[in-house]
Design an enzyme around this catalytic site. Structure first.
Site, PDB file in Angstrom:
ATOM      1  N   ARG A   1       5.587  12.193  11.873  1.00 50.19           N
ATOM      2  CA  ARG A   1       4.492  11.374  11.348  1.00 50.19           C
ATOM      3  C   ARG A   1       4.737  11.108   9.858  1.00 50.19           C
ATOM      4  NH1 ARG A   1       2.979  14.458   8.059  1.00 50.19           N
ATOM      5  NH2 ARG A   1       1.479  12.983   7.240  1.00 50.19           N
TER       6      ARG A   1
ATOM      7  N   ALA B   1       4.236   7.619   7.192  1.00 48.99           N
ATOM      8  CA  ALA B   1       4.816   6.272   7.298  1.00 48.99           C
ATOM      9  C   ALA B   1       6.335   6.235   7.058  1.00 48.99           C
ATOM     10  CB  ALA B   1       4.080   5.328   6.349  1.00 48.99           C
TER      11      ALA B   1
ATOM     12  N   ARG C   1       3.221   2.933  16.817  1.00 49.05           N
ATOM     13  CA  ARG C   1       2.105   3.100  15.879  1.00 49.05           C
ATOM     14  C   ARG C   1       2.002   1.820  15.049  1.00 49.05           C
ATOM     15  NH1 ARG C   1       1.047   8.595  12.909  1.00 49.05           N
ATOM     16  NH2 ARG C   1      -1.066   7.800  13.146  1.00 49.05           N
TER      17      ARG C   1
ATOM     18  N   ASP D   1      -0.101   3.712   4.085  1.00 48.01           N
ATOM     19  CA  ASP D   1       0.628   3.307   5.290  1.00 48.01           C
ATOM     20  C   ASP D   1       0.966   1.822   5.273  1.00 48.01           C
ATOM     21  OD1 ASP D   1      -0.881   5.863   6.179  1.00 48.01           O
ATOM     22  OD2 ASP D   1       0.705   5.526   7.643  1.00 48.01           O
TER      23      ASP D   1
ATOM     24  N   ASN E   1      -4.649   3.702   4.666  1.00 48.44           N
ATOM     25  CA  ASN E   1      -4.165   5.091   4.648  1.00 48.44           C
ATOM     26  C   ASN E   1      -5.041   5.891   5.607  1.00 48.44           C
ATOM     27  OD1 ASN E   1      -2.318   7.083   3.590  1.00 48.44           O
ATOM     28  ND2 ASN E   1      -4.046   7.984   2.509  1.00 48.44           N
ATOM     29  N   LYS E   2      -4.718   7.144   5.767  1.00 46.94           N
ATOM     30  CA  LYS E   2      -5.434   8.005   6.709  1.00 46.94           C
ATOM     31  C   LYS E   2      -6.941   7.883   6.557  1.00 46.94           C
ATOM     32  CE  LYS E   2      -4.064  10.000   9.279  1.00 46.94           C
ATOM     33  NZ  LYS E   2      -3.987   9.400  10.632  1.00 46.94           N
TER      34      LYS E   2
HETATM   35  O1  MRU Z   1      -1.253   9.693  11.022  1.00 52.83           O
HETATM   36  P1  MRU Z   1      -0.286  10.158   9.972  1.00 52.83           P
HETATM   37  O2  MRU Z   1      -0.273  11.645   9.814  1.00 52.83           O
HETATM   38  O3  MRU Z   1       1.096   9.581  10.191  1.00 52.83           O
HETATM   39  O4  MRU Z   1      -0.862   9.532   8.638  1.00 52.83           O
HETATM   40  C1  MRU Z   1      -0.140   9.727   7.450  1.00 52.83           C
HETATM   41  C2  MRU Z   1      -0.772   9.129   6.251  1.00 52.83           C
HETATM   42  O5  MRU Z   1      -1.808   8.513   6.319  1.00 52.83           O
HETATM   43  C3  MRU Z   1      -0.016   9.243   4.962  1.00 52.83           C
HETATM   44  O6  MRU Z   1      -0.905   9.272   3.878  1.00 52.83           O
HETATM   45  C4  MRU Z   1       0.912   8.029   4.801  1.00 52.83           C
HETATM   46  O7  MRU Z   1       1.663   7.829   5.960  1.00 52.83           O
HETATM   47  C5  MRU Z   1       1.815   8.167   3.642  1.00 52.83           C
HETATM   48  S1  MRU Z   1       3.047   9.440   3.901  1.00 52.83           S
HETATM   49  C6  MRU Z   1       4.068   9.412   2.550  1.00 52.83           C
END
Ligand code: MRU
Length: 356
Positions: free
Chosen positions: A51, A53, A88, A230, A240-241
């Site tokens: 996981r 990005a 995704r 993301d 983002n998350k």
């Molecule tokens: O669902 P995930 O765990 O892949 O989500 C990750 C995030 O939201 C991170 O903040 C984002 O991918 C940046 S990682 C450098």
């Protein structure tokens, strides 16, 4: 047999095989899984075994690198790329890197070029993380208390991380740095992964439930917030998350600087505003309870209806600044730089260019 060996905290590539650290088992078990078919990789991405990005994109790129040599069939490689891209939808890095493989396919170059491109992606990401850390550390002062969300470290990239990479660098170069980590419901990337990385790096942190951030800010206990992304649009809106947007709203209300850190591979040059970002919705059981190796533990009625978007979009007006591998940018600068000169935001050499 290939002698290429690549290794990061969450991904290994050796003997032409891709191994991923199964992040769903962290922090309790460090289990490495072999991803030797498109379905295994697709499922690993979907289930968040791999996981973050940048790392999702690099894993897929390396898989295509070795698969191209193995299959040597352009039609199959293309359909596998399309299949992986669909795993995704929100993080744009996956699309960007795999589109570079599609560009190679259309040029009908040698199959080995896919592996060369993937290796370049891996090495480049390490470099991008270093640059982000170098620029990002400038926004952190001695004794700062930093709040971060989700996991943006070496479990999410091939390198040291983006937002978390900055925090790690700040800990090395400043004194008195400490961190609040949002647990990051529903899949707890903060509690399980960021806390694990901070512990490994001996960086002082306190874990908080996501709904505690407002009260901390009210008490002036947070000096700065740094998060990852993301997908960043040309106007600076970014996905983002889930939970990032509420942090940004709280930050503005409490006058806490709010920064986004990301490599250029997270910028979507075709996306004008956050309204066009596709948001991934995930399965209801993630919110209803918790899944371990063997079964699902429910803390809500099993029949509860659930709303479970994995990401939210934060408007650029809530962002104090963007820390990219090219330096610091405001939302306005980001837009004008991208329009004036696509090379200002760095492109990989010898690969497809991004059309503005
Ligand atoms: O669902 P995930 O765990 O892949 O989500 C990750 C995030 O939201 C991170 O903040 C984002 O991918 C940046 S990682 C450098």
């Amino acid at each position: 047999m290939s002698t290429i060996k690549l290794s990061s905290d969450a991904l290994k590539f050796e003997n032409n095989q891709l191994f991923l650290l199964n992040q769903t088992q962290l922090p309790n078990t460090e289990e490495w899984i072999l991803c030797d078919t498109p379905t295994k990789l697709y499922d690993s991405i979907l289930q968040l075994k791999v996981r973050g990005a940048p790392l999702i994109a690099i894993a897929a790129s390396l898989f295509i690198g070795k698969y191209a040599l193995q299959i040597k069939n352009r039609k199959t490689i293309k359909s596998t790329i399309d299949y992986l891209i669909s795993s995704r939808p929100t993080a744009v890095n996956l699309q960007l890197l795999l589109q570079q493989h599609l560009a190679l396919l259309s040029k009908e170059t040698e199959f080995k070029n896919h592996l060369d491109l993937a290796i370049q992606h891996f090495n480049e990401d390490i470099e991008l993380c270093q640059k982000i850390s170098r620029y990002g550390v400038e926004i952190i002062k001695d004794n700062d208390i930093i709040l971060t969300h989700c996991n943006t470290g070496s479990l999410a990239t091939a390198g040291n991380g983006t937002a978390l990479g900055i925090i790690k660098s700040a800990f090395k170069t400043k004194s008195g740095i400490s961190v609040y980590v949002d647990e990051t419901r529903p899949l707890l990337q903060g509690a399980r992964l960021t806390a694990w990385e901070l512990s490994k790096n001996k960086i002082p942190y306190q874990l908080i439930c996501d709904n505690m951030a407002a009260f901390l800010m009210k008490q002036n206990k947070v000096n700065v917030i740094v998060v990852g992304a993301d997908r960043i649009c040309l106007n600076g809106d970014f996905a983002n998350k889930i939970g990032t947007y509420s942090l940004a709203v709280l930050a503005q209300y409490h006058n806490v600087p709010f920064y986004v850190a990301a490599p250029y591979t997270t910028i979507d040059f075709s996306c004008k505003t956050g309204e066009s970002i596709p948001i991934e919705h995930r399965e209801p059981n993630e919110v209803r309870g918790f899944k371990n190796q063997n079964n699902h533990i429910y803390w809500s009625p099993e029949s509860s209806k659930v709303y479970n978007p994995a990401f939210d979009v934060t408007p650029s007006e809530l962002v104090t600044g963007y820390i990219l591998d090219k330096g610091h940018f405001s939302g306005k600068q980001l837009k004008s730089l991208a329009c004036i000169n696509q090379n200002t935001l760095r492109l990989s050499p010898n690969v497809t260019s991004i059309q503005l």
